[in-house]
Design a protein around this motif. Structure first.
Motif, PDB file in Angstrom:
ATOM      1  N   GLY A 170       0.807  -1.218   0.000  1.00  0.00           N
ATOM      2  CA  GLY A 170       0.000   0.000   0.000  1.00  0.00           C
ATOM      3  C   GLY A 170       0.839   1.266   0.000  1.00  0.00           C
ATOM      4  O   GLY A 170       0.312   2.361  -0.156  1.00  0.00           O
ATOM      5  N   GLY A 171       2.153   1.133   0.137  1.00  0.00           N
ATOM      6  CA  GLY A 171       3.060   2.274   0.044  1.00  0.00           C
ATOM      7  C   GLY A 171       3.960   2.082  -1.163  1.00  0.00           C
ATOM      8  O   GLY A 171       4.533   1.008  -1.330  1.00  0.00           O
ATOM      9  N   ILE A 172       4.051   3.107  -2.007  1.00  0.00           N
ATOM     10  CA  ILE A 172       4.875   3.009  -3.213  1.00  0.00           C
ATOM     11  C   ILE A 172       5.648   4.313  -3.403  1.00  0.00           C
ATOM     12  O   ILE A 172       5.064   5.394  -3.353  1.00  0.00           O
ATOM     13  CB  ILE A 172       4.009   2.739  -4.470  1.00  0.00           C
ATOM     14  N   PRO A 173       6.956   4.222  -3.661  1.00  0.00           N
ATOM     15  CA  PRO A 173       7.739   5.438  -3.903  1.00  0.00           C
ATOM     16  C   PRO A 173       7.325   6.111  -5.212  1.00  0.00           C
ATOM     17  O   PRO A 173       6.853   5.452  -6.144  1.00  0.00           O
ATOM     18  CB  PRO A 173       9.183   4.935  -4.021  1.00  0.00           C
ATOM     19  N   LEU A 174       7.534   7.409  -5.268  1.00  0.00           N
ATOM     20  CA  LEU A 174       7.337   8.192  -6.486  1.00  0.00           C
ATOM     21  C   LEU A 174       8.722   8.593  -6.971  1.00  0.00           C
ATOM     22  O   LEU A 174       9.470   9.245  -6.239  1.00  0.00           O
ATOM     23  CB  LEU A 174       6.480   9.427  -6.187  1.00  0.00           C
ATOM     24  N   GLU A 175       9.065   8.160  -8.164  1.00  0.00           N
ATOM     25  CA  GLU A 175      10.415   8.377  -8.681  1.00  0.00           C
ATOM     26  C   GLU A 175      10.418   9.268  -9.911  1.00  0.00           C
ATOM     27  O   GLU A 175       9.536   9.179 -10.757  1.00  0.00           O
ATOM     28  CB  GLU A 175      11.061   7.039  -9.038  1.00  0.00           C
ATOM     29  N   LYS A 176      11.439  10.108  -9.986  1.00  0.00           N
ATOM     30  CA  LYS A 176      11.672  10.966 -11.147  1.00  0.00           C
ATOM     31  C   LYS A 176      13.153  10.868 -11.469  1.00  0.00           C
ATOM     32  O   LYS A 176      13.988  11.051 -10.589  1.00  0.00           O
ATOM     33  CB  LYS A 176      11.283  12.409 -10.810  1.00  0.00           C
ATOM     34  N   ASN A 177      13.462  10.545 -12.707  1.00  0.00           N
ATOM     35  CA  ASN A 177      14.854  10.404 -13.151  1.00  0.00           C
ATOM     36  C   ASN A 177      15.652   9.446 -12.264  1.00  0.00           C
ATOM     37  O   ASN A 177      16.797   9.706 -11.908  1.00  0.00           O
ATOM     38  CB  ASN A 177      15.540  11.771 -13.220  1.00  0.00           C
ATOM     39  N   GLY A 178      15.015   8.339 -11.871  1.00  0.00           N
ATOM     40  CA  GLY A 178      15.694   7.321 -11.084  1.00  0.00           C
ATOM     41  C   GLY A 178      15.898   7.659  -9.618  1.00  0.00           C
ATOM     42  O   GLY A 178      16.574   6.937  -8.901  1.00  0.00           O
TER      43      GLY A 178
ATOM     44  N   GLU B 213      -1.291   2.234  -6.823  1.00  0.00           N
ATOM     45  CA  GLU B 213      -0.781   2.172  -8.197  1.00  0.00           C
ATOM     46  C   GLU B 213      -1.483   3.167  -9.114  1.00  0.00           C
ATOM     47  O   GLU B 213      -0.868   3.707 -10.030  1.00  0.00           O
ATOM     48  CB  GLU B 213      -0.900   0.750  -8.739  1.00  0.00           C
ATOM     49  N   ALA B 214      -2.757   3.453  -8.845  1.00  0.00           N
ATOM     50  CA  ALA B 214      -3.471   4.461  -9.639  1.00  0.00           C
ATOM     51  C   ALA B 214      -2.807   5.832  -9.446  1.00  0.00           C
ATOM     52  O   ALA B 214      -2.667   6.596 -10.407  1.00  0.00           O
ATOM     53  CB  ALA B 214      -4.943   4.510  -9.239  1.00  0.00           C
ATOM     54  N   ALA B 215      -2.383   6.131  -8.233  1.00  0.00           N
ATOM     55  CA  ALA B 215      -1.680   7.396  -7.976  1.00  0.00           C
ATOM     56  C   ALA B 215      -0.328   7.417  -8.673  1.00  0.00           C
ATOM     57  O   ALA B 215       0.064   8.428  -9.277  1.00  0.00           O
ATOM     58  CB  ALA B 215      -1.508   7.622  -6.474  1.00  0.00           C
ATOM     59  N   VAL B 216       0.386   6.299  -8.609  1.00  0.00           N
ATOM     60  CA  VAL B 216       1.701   6.205  -9.269  1.00  0.00           C
ATOM     61  C   VAL B 216       1.544   6.384 -10.783  1.00  0.00           C
ATOM     62  O   VAL B 216       2.335   7.099 -11.417  1.00  0.00           O
ATOM     63  CB  VAL B 216       2.409   4.879  -8.939  1.00  0.00           C
ATOM     64  N   ASN B 217       0.535   5.760 -11.353  1.00  0.00           N
ATOM     65  CA  ASN B 217       0.296   5.910 -12.794  1.00  0.00           C
ATOM     66  C   ASN B 217       0.034   7.350 -13.166  1.00  0.00           C
ATOM     67  O   ASN B 217       0.526   7.849 -14.179  1.00  0.00           O
ATOM     68  CB  ASN B 217      -0.868   5.016 -13.245  1.00  0.00           C
TER      69      ASN B 217
ATOM     70  N   PHE C  41       1.145   9.928 -11.511  1.00  0.00           N
ATOM     71  CA  PHE C  41       2.420  10.624 -11.319  1.00  0.00           C
ATOM     72  C   PHE C  41       3.328  10.454 -12.538  1.00  0.00           C
ATOM     73  O   PHE C  41       3.982  11.393 -12.971  1.00  0.00           O
ATOM     74  CB  PHE C  41       3.124  10.110 -10.060  1.00  0.00           C
ATOM     75  N   GLU C  42       3.333   9.248 -13.067  1.00  0.00           N
ATOM     76  CA  GLU C  42       4.197   8.976 -14.230  1.00  0.00           C
ATOM     77  C   GLU C  42       3.754   9.730 -15.470  1.00  0.00           C
ATOM     78  O   GLU C  42       4.544   9.928 -16.400  1.00  0.00           O
ATOM     79  CB  GLU C  42       4.260   7.463 -14.474  1.00  0.00           C
ATOM     80  N   LYS C  43       2.506  10.203 -15.489  1.00  0.00           N
ATOM     81  CA  LYS C  43       1.988  10.992 -16.623  1.00  0.00           C
ATOM     82  C   LYS C  43       2.251  12.488 -16.439  1.00  0.00           C
ATOM     83  O   LYS C  43       2.015  13.257 -17.353  1.00  0.00           O
ATOM     84  CB  LYS C  43       0.492  10.736 -16.800  1.00  0.00           C
ATOM     85  N   GLU C  44       2.680  12.871 -15.240  1.00  0.00           N
ATOM     86  CA  GLU C  44       2.952  14.300 -14.945  1.00  0.00           C
ATOM     87  C   GLU C  44       4.100  14.832 -15.763  1.00  0.00           C
ATOM     88  O   GLU C  44       5.066  14.201 -15.996  1.00  0.00           O
ATOM     89  CB  GLU C  44       3.256  14.485 -13.455  1.00  0.00           C
TER      90      GLU C  44
ATOM     91  N   ALA D 112       6.406   9.656  -1.983  1.00  0.00           N
ATOM     92  CA  ALA D 112       5.712   8.369  -1.952  1.00  0.00           C
ATOM     93  C   ALA D 112       4.230   8.584  -1.733  1.00  0.00           C
ATOM     94  O   ALA D 112       3.798   9.618  -1.230  1.00  0.00           O
ATOM     95  CB  ALA D 112       6.279   7.476  -0.854  1.00  0.00           C
ATOM     96  N   VAL D 113       3.484   7.561  -2.101  1.00  0.00           N
ATOM     97  CA  VAL D 113       2.058   7.502  -1.817  1.00  0.00           C
ATOM     98  C   VAL D 113       1.828   6.351  -0.846  1.00  0.00           C
ATOM     99  O   VAL D 113       2.489   5.311  -0.939  1.00  0.00           O
ATOM    100  CB  VAL D 113       1.220   7.313  -3.109  1.00  0.00           C
ATOM    101  N   GLY D 114       0.916   6.556   0.080  1.00  0.00           N
ATOM    102  CA  GLY D 114       0.495   5.501   0.990  1.00  0.00           C
ATOM    103  C   GLY D 114      -1.020   5.445   0.999  1.00  0.00           C
ATOM    104  O   GLY D 114      -1.678   6.484   1.043  1.00  0.00           O
ATOM    105  N   VAL D 115      -1.565   4.242   0.935  1.00  0.00           N
ATOM    106  CA  VAL D 115      -3.012   4.055   0.887  1.00  0.00           C
ATOM    107  C   VAL D 115      -3.410   2.998   1.909  1.00  0.00           C
ATOM    108  O   VAL D 115      -2.752   1.964   2.038  1.00  0.00           O
ATOM    109  CB  VAL D 115      -3.455   3.610  -0.528  1.00  0.00           C
ATOM    110  N   SER D 116      -4.518   3.259   2.610  1.00  0.00           N
ATOM    111  CA  SER D 116      -5.036   2.304   3.576  1.00  0.00           C
ATOM    112  C   SER D 116      -6.550   2.393   3.611  1.00  0.00           C
ATOM    113  O   SER D 116      -7.122   3.464   3.406  1.00  0.00           O
ATOM    114  CB  SER D 116      -4.461   2.604   4.969  1.00  0.00           C
ATOM    115  N   GLY D 117      -7.172   1.254   3.867  1.00  0.00           N
ATOM    116  CA  GLY D 117      -8.620   1.235   4.019  1.00  0.00           C
ATOM    117  C   GLY D 117      -9.265  -0.032   3.502  1.00  0.00           C
ATOM    118  O   GLY D 117     -10.395  -0.340   3.862  1.00  0.00           O
ATOM    119  N   GLY D 118      -8.575  -0.762   2.654  1.00  0.00           N
ATOM    120  CA  GLY D 118      -9.133  -1.996   2.111  1.00  0.00           C
ATOM    121  C   GLY D 118      -8.237  -3.165   2.441  1.00  0.00           C
ATOM    122  O   GLY D 118      -7.414  -3.103   3.351  1.00  0.00           O
TER     123      GLY D 118
END
Length: 139
Positions: free
Chosen positions: A101-109, A130-134, A136-139, A114-120
């Motif tokens: 539920g926690g995923i880093p947000l990376e730019k240029n390696g 992963e929806a947030a990461v996706n 972010f990658e389009k930013e 990071a994003v953290g999600v909880s509730g399910g």
């Protein structure tokens, strides 16, 4: 570090919007947190009726991802009893979360937040993160 390597509040809001849309699609009330590269809060969003406990859990999932520069899912197998990182979750004032539920947000390696999600369930938390990461990658 240039401004492009920082996560702005506007970007955090876009990531939260994408994550919330995914949470609504699967019918789960979630808490979504976005932190910067120093583990500092940029934004947290609690959907109506999301668990209060999820506020702290979402924040700590994002913090763990920044602190260890990896998705929290990577810690699941290494932190079970008798595994090499057993007890890791008891360090850092108990802020380390060892399930998905926690995923880093990376730019240029480089991890810049990071994003953290909880509730399910754990797979649902990962899916929403992963929806947030996706987004972010389009930013």
């Amino acid at each position: 570090m240039s401004k492009l390597d920082k996560i702005s509040l506007d970007t955090a809001k876009k990531l939260i919007d994408s994550a919330e849309k995914e949470a609504r699609n699967i019918g789960v009330q979630m808490v979504i947190s976005i932190l910067d590269d120093g583990g500092n809060l940029i934004a947290t969003h609690r959907m109506d009726d999301a668990w209060l406990a999820s506020i702290d859990i979402a924040h700590n999932k994002a913090w763990t991802s920044v602190a260890l520069k990896m998705p929290t899912t990577n810690l699941e197998e290494a932190t079970v009893p008798q595994a090499e990182l057993w007890g890791l979750n008891t360090t850092n004032q108990g802020k380390i979360v060892v399930f998905g539920g926690g995923i880093p947000l990376e730019k240029n390696g480089k991890v810049i937040g990071a994003v953290g999600v909880s509730g399910g369930s754990v797979p649902q938390d990962v899916q929403v993160a992963e929806a947030a990461v996706n987004a972010f990658e389009k930013e």
